[in-house]
Write an enzyme that holds these catalytic residues in place. Sequence first.
Site, PDB file in Angstrom:
ATOM      1  N   LYS A  53       0.859  -1.193   0.000  1.00 27.57           N
ATOM      2  CA  LYS A  53       0.000   0.000   0.000  1.00 27.57           C
ATOM      3  C   LYS A  53       0.884   1.228   0.000  1.00 27.57           C
ATOM      4  CE  LYS A  53      -4.497   0.873   0.362  1.00 27.57           C
ATOM      5  NZ  LYS A  53      -5.587  -0.065   0.107  1.00 27.57           N
TER       6      LYS A  53
HETATM    7  N1  GLU Z   1      -7.125   0.367  -3.087  1.00 26.49           N
HETATM    8  C1  GLU Z   1      -7.963  -0.756  -3.326  1.00 26.49           C
HETATM    9  C2  GLU Z   1      -8.003  -1.672  -2.119  1.00 26.49           C
HETATM   10  O1  GLU Z   1      -7.817  -1.252  -1.014  1.00 26.49           O
HETATM   11  C3  GLU Z   1      -7.619  -1.470  -4.623  1.00 26.49           C
HETATM   12  C4  GLU Z   1      -6.275  -2.097  -4.672  1.00 26.49           C
HETATM   13  C5  GLU Z   1      -5.889  -2.627  -6.035  1.00 26.49           C
HETATM   14  O2  GLU Z   1      -6.735  -2.631  -6.930  1.00 26.49           O
HETATM   15  O3  GLU Z   1      -4.762  -3.071  -6.169  1.00 26.49           O
HETATM   16  O4  GLU Z   1      -8.286  -2.839  -2.194  1.00 26.49           O
END
Ligand code: GLU
Length: 476
Positions: free
Chosen positions: A107
Amino acid sequence: MTQIVEPSFRESVDLMFNRAVALMDLPPGLEEKIRVCNATYTVRFGVRLRGQIQTFTGYRSVHSEHMEPVKGGIRFSMGVNQDEVEALAALMTYKCALVEAPFGGSKGGLRIDPRQYDEHELERITRRFAYELAKRDLIHPSQNVPAPDMGTGEREMAWIADQYTRMNTTDINAKACVTGKPLNAGGISGRVEATGRGVQYALQEFFRDAEGMKKAKLTGSLDGKRVIVQGLGNVGYHAAKFLSEENGSLITGIIERDGALYDPAGLDVEAVHQWIVKHGGITGFPDATHTAEGTAVLEEECDILIPAALEGVINLSNAANIKASLIIEAANGPVTAGGDEILRKKGIVIIPDMYANAGGVTVSYFEWVKNLSHIRFGRMQRRQEEARHQLVIDELTRLDEHMGDAWSMSPLFKEKYLRGAGELELVRSGLDDTMRIAYQSMRDVWHERDDAQDLRTAAYLVSIGKVAASYQAKGL
Ligand code: GLU
């Protein structure tokens, strides 16, 4: 009086992990290996804006590399900090494992209030951040693939993809370095709606689970169920829209930054969304009761509560007052570990974040595969499928002519049956299948194991089991 201190987001995730892992029989040390974040990179960089240099702080945390690339969004928010990105990266590991998206967890975040900058400024800041991450392979098609999160969307992903491509001009797979891109920049149909769509599919599958429904003290279908949504951003908006327009649910409450709207007869989600786009908030929306103290509406009577905004909104201070039968965590970490305990004791069923909002990363996975295969889904088979269907229709038409009034083919059947699946239909079908199978894997543990009394523990048991198996296969 002693003040009860809520654990941090990261600690909350760890506490929930620990609760589940205590029920498992992992080899010594593996539990800790899975729990800890492998690495968190912090970068501070300057951008010259409005005549002076402004310094920004950003992070990219890699939680687990049992599978690569690692995956997870990039958040633009003033609330971003190391504890938060690490908690979110850990949730990505468990989320990907649960829905069988072949990624480790990661993240990113940038401490910024995007509303304070114009588009040109944001582009410069985003490109600079992307440059810093790409330089260290923290954006890379086979190593680390970001996506949108709070405060970012298609536009930022297009800038990131372009920045990476400029830095890697001979990489034929450059587009796969990030997902959530616009369709004309290598994106996939249905990615924007994906997380909200996933919430809808998750609820549909929950409503097919008779035993789960009994535990939540719910009966019947989604039709007419009272739903309160917190956050009408991309996820909350799509979830509320699909549930009201396609399942007949009543969106009785919408909570936003500037208060909440309430209408027991059900709000018009599209009208509220249009109002927010035009006025920047819900204040002044004519067809509902407005409450300035928005979070109080979390405590209103309803069947389903959908926190789709921030982490930690249901906590020690308000969990006891929640009246919903079912909570579906469209946001990441909306319920703290302490809040979770109170809700469990009250018998409220929680569909946990790592499953509930996995629709986004699932469709990101499809986008990544599309980019690597360099072809749109359905391109090869659609017309062939239609031609074969035409054969059936021709035969039925012949029959139709012979049968006179005794039988006739409905025109709607003809139209529906003839149409071969395009990319959007295939994406939705793949997402629905993923959400159903992942639910069933949690459900079996939830209903069959006496020590897994809630869906979150069941979800952790399934996903930790998968992560552990892949570490063990590697010989760790
Ligand atoms: N930000 C989104 C999540 O928390 C999507 C992550 C992604 O598509 O890689 O799952």
